[in-house]
Write a protein that holds these residues in place. Structure first.
Motif, mmCIF file in Angstrom:
data_model
loop_
_atom_site.group_PDB
_atom_site.id
_atom_site.type_symbol
_atom_site.label_atom_id
_atom_site.label_comp_id
_atom_site.label_asym_id
_atom_site.label_seq_id
_atom_site.Cartn_x
_atom_site.Cartn_y
_atom_site.Cartn_z
ATOM 1 N N LEU A 110 -3.256 -28.425 28.636
ATOM 2 C CA LEU A 110 -4.200 -28.927 29.630
ATOM 3 C C LEU A 110 -4.071 -30.401 29.968
ATOM 4 N N GLU A 111 -3.723 -31.232 28.996
ATOM 5 C CA GLU A 111 -3.709 -32.666 29.263
ATOM 6 C C GLU A 111 -2.688 -33.071 30.336
ATOM 7 N N PRO A 112 -1.524 -32.418 30.420
ATOM 8 C CA PRO A 112 -0.621 -32.733 31.537
ATOM 9 C C PRO A 112 -1.213 -32.359 32.904
ATOM 10 N N LEU A 113 -2.235 -31.506 32.892
ATOM 11 C CA LEU A 113 -2.889 -31.092 34.134
ATOM 12 C C LEU A 113 -4.100 -31.966 34.466
ATOM 13 N N GLY A 114 -4.363 -32.967 33.605
ATOM 14 C CA GLY A 114 -5.472 -33.878 33.860
ATOM 15 C C GLY A 114 -6.766 -33.512 33.167
ATOM 16 N N VAL A 115 -6.719 -32.581 32.224
ATOM 17 C CA VAL A 115 -7.925 -32.164 31.502
ATOM 18 C C VAL A 115 -7.893 -32.756 30.093
ATOM 19 N N LYS A 116 -8.918 -33.512 29.736
ATOM 20 C CA LYS A 116 -9.030 -34.059 28.388
ATOM 21 C C LYS A 116 -9.637 -33.001 27.469
ATOM 22 N N VAL A 117 -9.131 -32.913 26.252
ATOM 23 C CA VAL A 117 -9.587 -31.899 25.302
ATOM 24 C C VAL A 117 -10.269 -32.584 24.122
ATOM 25 N N ALA A 118 -11.489 -32.134 23.804
ATOM 26 C CA ALA A 118 -12.255 -32.693 22.693
ATOM 27 C C ALA A 118 -12.531 -31.609 21.665
ATOM 28 N N GLN A 119 -12.244 -31.905 20.404
ATOM 29 C CA GLN A 119 -12.597 -30.982 19.332
ATOM 30 C C GLN A 119 -14.064 -31.174 18.978
ATOM 31 N N VAL A 120 -14.805 -30.080 18.842
ATOM 32 C CA VAL A 120 -16.223 -30.141 18.518
ATOM 33 C C VAL A 120 -16.507 -29.300 17.279
ATOM 34 N N GLU A 121 -17.569 -29.666 16.586
ATOM 35 C CA GLU A 121 -17.964 -28.927 15.390
ATOM 36 C C GLU A 121 -19.389 -28.402 15.484
ATOM 37 N N ASP A 122 -20.222 -29.070 16.275
ATOM 38 C CA ASP A 122 -21.644 -28.750 16.316
ATOM 39 C C ASP A 122 -22.085 -28.603 17.768
ATOM 40 N N ASP A 123 -22.600 -27.418 18.117
ATOM 41 C CA ASP A 123 -23.059 -27.175 19.494
ATOM 42 C C ASP A 123 -24.158 -28.128 19.921
ATOM 43 N N THR A 124 -24.911 -28.636 18.960
ATOM 44 C CA THR A 124 -26.071 -29.473 19.297
ATOM 45 C C THR A 124 -25.717 -30.950 19.455
ATOM 46 N N THR A 125 -24.464 -31.307 19.197
ATOM 47 C CA THR A 125 -24.042 -32.708 19.322
ATOM 48 C C THR A 125 -22.676 -32.748 19.986
ATOM 49 N N LEU A 126 -22.657 -32.836 21.300
ATOM 50 C CA LEU A 126 -21.409 -32.880 22.044
ATOM 51 C C LEU A 126 -21.074 -34.325 22.407
ATOM 52 N N PRO A 127 -19.794 -34.677 22.440
ATOM 53 C CA PRO A 127 -19.381 -36.074 22.634
ATOM 54 C C PRO A 127 -19.370 -36.521 24.090
ATOM 55 N N PHE A 128 -20.480 -36.271 24.781
ATOM 56 C CA PHE A 128 -20.549 -36.608 26.204
ATOM 57 C C PHE A 128 -21.844 -37.338 26.525
ATOM 58 N N ASP A 129 -21.826 -38.063 27.646
ATOM 59 C CA ASP A 129 -22.998 -38.819 28.079
ATOM 60 C C ASP A 129 -24.035 -37.905 28.712
ATOM 61 N N ASP A 130 -25.244 -38.395 28.797
ATOM 62 C CA ASP A 130 -26.294 -37.695 29.542
ATOM 63 C C ASP A 130 -25.859 -37.566 30.999
ATOM 64 N N ASN A 131 -26.180 -36.426 31.596
ATOM 65 C CA ASN A 131 -25.948 -36.211 33.039
ATOM 66 C C ASN A 131 -24.494 -36.476 33.447
ATOM 67 N N GLN A 132 -23.543 -36.066 32.627
ATOM 68 C CA GLN A 132 -22.143 -36.389 32.897
ATOM 69 C C GLN A 132 -21.464 -35.403 33.840
ATOM 70 N N PHE A 133 -21.892 -34.132 33.824
ATOM 71 C CA PHE A 133 -21.148 -33.100 34.547
ATOM 72 C C PHE A 133 -21.987 -32.450 35.644
ATOM 73 N N ASP A 134 -21.297 -32.051 36.714
ATOM 74 C CA ASP A 134 -21.999 -31.267 37.741
ATOM 75 C C ASP A 134 -21.590 -29.796 37.717
ATOM 76 N N VAL A 135 -20.661 -29.431 36.848
ATOM 77 C CA VAL A 135 -20.350 -28.024 36.565
ATOM 78 C C VAL A 135 -19.979 -27.906 35.090
#
Length: 253
Positions: A93-118
């Motif tokens: 995915l990264e060559p296609l422009g998609v950043k990949v994040a490893q997550v462990e906990d559904d309740t704590t995602l590494p993103f800002d408030d109101n970051q996505f529109d989809v």
């Protein structure tokens, strides 16, 4: 049983390497087939992804599905919780422009408030509260989920109780959770399509890839029951089970 060369050959075939979330070894060869759903998650997801400014794909697996939804907007992210899949997804995915994040906990995602529109989610667990935190007002969360009765006939045939942890998980429960966490439901549906296995090797390969279906599954422990299913397939031509699927499209309000 020991002298059944066909049974032994099918068991051997199930040792084929599985990676990411790619079942093509048994689907592209027609060894496992699924009845069609009355909706297309892919069609809905592609339209959303290709007409937004920032999206997240939750639980991307090896990125196989997401890579087919191009073109992507400038801000594109995917998460994956299963560690072996993370480098596979990143490489794809990264060559296609998609950043990949490893997550462990559904309740704590590494993103800002109101970051996505989809935000899209195919067969991945999630926290409705956390999804609402990172999605913008008026934006769309699309998820297709596997319900708690999925393929329960496999458990019954092998004499293994279904996992009670997911017994409650269905369209009604998931929709109510989203309603209680700042969403309105704009579309929902559920279906129980047949999933057909044409040989016992395909079933074993499938079970090895989804360990949550049968706790501590092994061919050795289930050999007699597997042979019973094998003889059934040889007699009837196939072994059928019922999937449990539901889809929800929800707008953040």
């Amino acid at each position: 049983m020991k002298d059944d060369k066909l049974f032994t050959a099918y068991i051997k075939s199930a040792e084929h390497h599985f990676s990411g979330w790619d079942f093509s070894y048994i689907t592209d060869t027609g060894r496992m087939q699924s009845e069609l759903l009355p909706w297309s998650y892919g069609s809905m997801a592609a339209t959303l992804v290709q007409n937004c400014d920032a999206f997240l794909d939750m639980g991307t697996g090896g990125g196989e599905f997401l890579s087919k939804l191009r073109p992507f907007p400038e801000v594109a992210w995917a998460t994956e919780a299963y560690p072996p899949n993370v480098p596979i997804a990143a490489k794809r995915l990264e060559p296609l422009g998609v950043k990949v994040a490893q997550v462990e906990d559904d309740t704590t995602l590494p993103f800002d408030d109101n970051q996505f529109d989809v935000i899209i989610n195919r067969h991945e667990s999630y926290s409705p509260k956390e999804v609402r935190r990172i999605i913008k007002d008026g934006s769309i969360f699309l998820t297709q989920q596997v319900g708690g009765t999925d393929c329960i006939q496999i458990n019954e045939a092998l004499g293994v109780p279904a996992n009670d942890e997911f017994a409650h998980w269905n369209l009604h429960f998931a929709a109510e959770e989203l309603l209680q966490n700042g969403f309105k439901i704009t579309y929902s549906n559920e279906s129980y399509p047949a999933q057909r296995f044409y040989d016992i090797g395909a079933l074993i390969y499938y079970l090895k890839a989804i360990p949550w279906q049968l706790e501590d599954f092994s061919v050795e422990k289930s050999l007699e029951k597997l042979y019973e299913i094998h003889t059934q397939i040889q007699s009837n031509g196939y072994f059928d089970v019922r999937q449990d699927r539901f889809v929800i499209k929800a707008e953040a309000i």
